[in-house]
Design a protein around this motif. Structure first.
Motif, PDB file in Angstrom:
ATOM      1  N   UNK A  17     105.867-105.512 -77.410  1.00 45.07           N
ATOM      2  CA  UNK A  17     104.724-106.202 -76.835  1.00 45.07           C
ATOM      3  C   UNK A  17     104.260-107.371 -77.683  1.00 45.07           C
ATOM      4  N   UNK A  18     104.225-107.173 -79.002  1.00 43.73           N
ATOM      5  CA  UNK A  18     103.777-108.241 -79.906  1.00 43.73           C
ATOM      6  C   UNK A  18     104.760-109.404 -79.913  1.00 43.73           C
ATOM      7  N   UNK A  19     106.048-109.111 -79.988  1.00 42.64           N
ATOM      8  CA  UNK A  19     107.064-110.167 -80.001  1.00 42.64           C
ATOM      9  C   UNK A  19     107.047-110.940 -78.691  1.00 42.64           C
ATOM     10  N   UNK A  20     106.953-110.201 -77.572  1.00 42.09           N
ATOM     11  CA  UNK A  20     106.905-110.868 -76.271  1.00 42.09           C
ATOM     12  C   UNK A  20     105.666-111.763 -76.163  1.00 42.09           C
ATOM     13  N   UNK A  21     104.528-111.263 -76.653  1.00 43.36           N
ATOM     14  CA  UNK A  21     103.318-112.064 -76.621  1.00 43.36           C
ATOM     15  C   UNK A  21     103.406-113.302 -77.490  1.00 43.36           C
ATOM     16  N   UNK A  26     104.015-119.273 -77.931  1.00 39.15           N
ATOM     17  CA  UNK A  26     104.729-120.469 -78.394  1.00 39.15           C
ATOM     18  C   UNK A  26     105.189-121.336 -77.228  1.00 39.15           C
ATOM     19  N   UNK A  27     105.669-120.699 -76.166  1.00 36.44           N
ATOM     20  CA  UNK A  27     106.235-121.440 -75.035  1.00 36.44           C
ATOM     21  C   UNK A  27     105.167-122.010 -74.107  1.00 36.44           C
ATOM     22  N   UNK A  28     104.095-121.259 -73.888  1.00 37.51           N
ATOM     23  CA  UNK A  28     103.104-121.653 -72.884  1.00 37.51           C
ATOM     24  C   UNK A  28     101.892-122.366 -73.465  1.00 37.51           C
ATOM     25  N   UNK A  29     101.681-122.244 -74.776  1.00 35.47           N
ATOM     26  CA  UNK A  29     100.537-122.904 -75.391  1.00 35.47           C
ATOM     27  C   UNK A  29      99.223-122.384 -74.842  1.00 35.47           C
ATOM     28  N   UNK A  30      98.297-123.294 -74.512  1.00 37.63           N
ATOM     29  CA  UNK A  30      96.963-122.886 -74.078  1.00 37.63           C
ATOM     30  C   UNK A  30      96.939-122.255 -72.695  1.00 37.63           C
ATOM     31  N   UNK A  31      98.043-122.316 -71.973  1.00 39.89           N
ATOM     32  CA  UNK A  31      98.105-121.658 -70.666  1.00 39.89           C
ATOM     33  C   UNK A  31      97.956-120.141 -70.783  1.00 39.89           C
ATOM     34  N   UNK A 199      96.435-115.804 -79.492  1.00 38.95           N
ATOM     35  CA  UNK A 199      96.282-116.328 -80.850  1.00 38.95           C
ATOM     36  C   UNK A 199      97.326-117.392 -81.163  1.00 38.95           C
ATOM     37  N   UNK A 200      98.579-117.086 -80.849  1.00 42.42           N
ATOM     38  CA  UNK A 200      99.664-118.028 -81.149  1.00 42.42           C
ATOM     39  C   UNK A 200      99.531-119.285 -80.298  1.00 42.42           C
ATOM     40  N   UNK A 201      99.211-119.122 -79.004  1.00 42.82           N
ATOM     41  CA  UNK A 201      99.146-120.263 -78.101  1.00 42.82           C
ATOM     42  C   UNK A 201      97.997-121.196 -78.364  1.00 42.82           C
ATOM     43  N   UNK A 202      96.843-120.653 -78.747  1.00 45.30           N
ATOM     44  CA  UNK A 202      95.637-121.475 -78.871  1.00 45.30           C
ATOM     45  C   UNK A 202      95.348-121.889 -80.315  1.00 45.30           C
TER      46      UNK A 202
END
Length: 406
Positions: A17-21, A26-31, A199-202
């Motif tokens: 779950x964490x890796x997928x998230x 990373x791929x979708x960013x703020x989406x 967290x990663x995206x934003x």
């Protein structure tokens, strides 16, 4: 193979779950903000369960003691372990700043939120007490709730046979809320995955700003402390077997700490891990909830880094003996006053800035650094509680405690 998968199913699903998230972030960013409510729901469930869990864990542990003399000895050992590890973290960081000095190339950013500075006496009162009983149910009043839980435990002890039924209620409540946590953690892979994605995206891009040098220092010292110093503590507590026990059961608490950025939300995972490590319930149920609020190795490291950065920004030296002595004292205070919630270090930052006589302009850089290093700080704060509980067990139960547990 089936038994291996059964034992590690929870960890495997959590990591998936964490890796997928993280990949989604990373791929979708703020989406990924669209799936943030999923992570928030999981986090809210943890926060809702943790206050009664801490209450029942502490109160039932004290109520189950054979006398207050043993509790006094346990709390004395726990206090010494907490104080020692917090000071070790601060000293290691100070040495690191001498070896890898932070250059004066940081630009303070404006604070977007107004900060209300209350008198110190009011802050102290609100830290240790609440004016209404229902306020004890808020995670923002964790220290007050812990103090009240200790009083409840002592009162149950003093009641003797007349309080026996209430003691059984406390023990039953402890078991019920442990199982509530187990049920909530079934949602862990989805909840933590969604939170990691957010967290990663934003917030990921903010890691590469003008504060890179201080962050490099913090994360470097933090990683060293996490791997080397925690292993050293585990070795002192139980030798090579202690190291294996600690790291084998530290994966889920570590993932929970990083994913939630909350040492309080990690308390249930730590209690479960402590049981698997062989730490007696009477020690774990007192030491770990107390550690969630009072024991903060990660905050100790970040406190020193913030001080060094602020000193550099204002052209002051951080090398004098009196400055370092005050820094160590302030680090212990910061560890006590910071709550176990995300970005809960602002009170601590106000404390050290006031102690050194810096102007209000010193607060923004300290706040920014505190926010950016929060995941690693929480990881150290939370997972340091279980290894501290191992040390408490070693010094209260003897060097053969692991063999007795097995």
């Amino acid at each position: 193979m089936n038994s291996w998968f059964k034992n590690y199913k929870g960890i495997i699903m959590l990591m998936i779950g964490i890796i997928a998230g993280s990949i989604a972030g990373l791929l979708l960013g703020k989406k990924v903000e669209l799936i943030k409510p999923v992570g928030d729901i999981f986090l809210n469930l943890l926060f809702t369960a943790v206050v009664p869990l801490v209450f029942f864990a502490i109160a039932s542990a004290i109520a189950g003691l054979d006398g207050s003399k043993r509790l006094g000895r346990l709390l004395g050992i726990t206090s010494l372990v907490f104080l020692s590890t917090v000071l070790v973290a601060a000293i290691v960081t100070i040495i690191a700043t001498w070896i890898f000095p932070i250059h004066q190339h940081l630009v303070a950013s404006p604070i977007t939120e107004a900060i209300v500075k209350k008198p110190f006496g009011d802050q102290l009162t609100q830290l240790f007490t609440t004016s209404e009983f229902y306020q004890l149910l808020s995670r923002k009043s964790m220290l007050a709730a812990i103090i009240f839980s200790i009083l409840i435990g002592f009162a149950t002890l003093r009641s003797g046979e007349k309080g026996a039924s209430f003691a059984r209620f406390l023990h039953s409540g402890n078991e019920v809320f442990k199982n509530i946590f187990i049920l909530i953690m079934e949602l862990g892979p989805i909840g933590l995955g969604a939170y990691f994605a957010y967290q990663v995206g934003v917030f990921g891009p903010q890691l590469f700003g003008g504060y890179a040098r201080s962050m490099e220092l913090y994360y470097g010292v933090g990683a060293f402390y996490f791997v080397v110093i925690f292993s050293l503590y585990a070795f002192i507590a139980g030798g090579v077997k202690g190291i294996k026990k600690y790291w084998r059961n530290n994966i889920i608490p570590s993932a929970t700490a990083v994913g939630t950025c909350s040492s309080i939300a990690t308390i249930p995972a730590n209690l479960d891990a402590a049981k698997k490590m062989g730490i007696p319930d009477v020690i774990a149920n007192v030491t770990i909830p107390l550690g969630g609020t009072l024991h903060k190795d990660g905050s100790s490291i970040s406190s020193i880094v913030k001080m060094v950065v602020v000193f550099a920004l204002f052209g002051k030296s951080f090398n004098s003996a009196d400055t370092i002595a005050l820094a160590l004292a302030m680090t212990v205070l910061v560890s006590l006053v910071e709550g176990g919630i995300p970005n809960g270090g602002y009170i601590g930052e106000l404390l050290f800035i006031s102690a050194y006589g810096f102007p209000p302009e010193a607060l923004p850089p300290a706040m920014i650094i505190g926010t950016l290093v929060d995941p690693m700080a929480t990881l150290l704060n939370a997972t340091g509680d279980t290894v501290a509980a191992m040390l408490v067990t070693r010094f209260s139960e003897g060097k053969n405690w692991l063999n007795k547990a097995e």
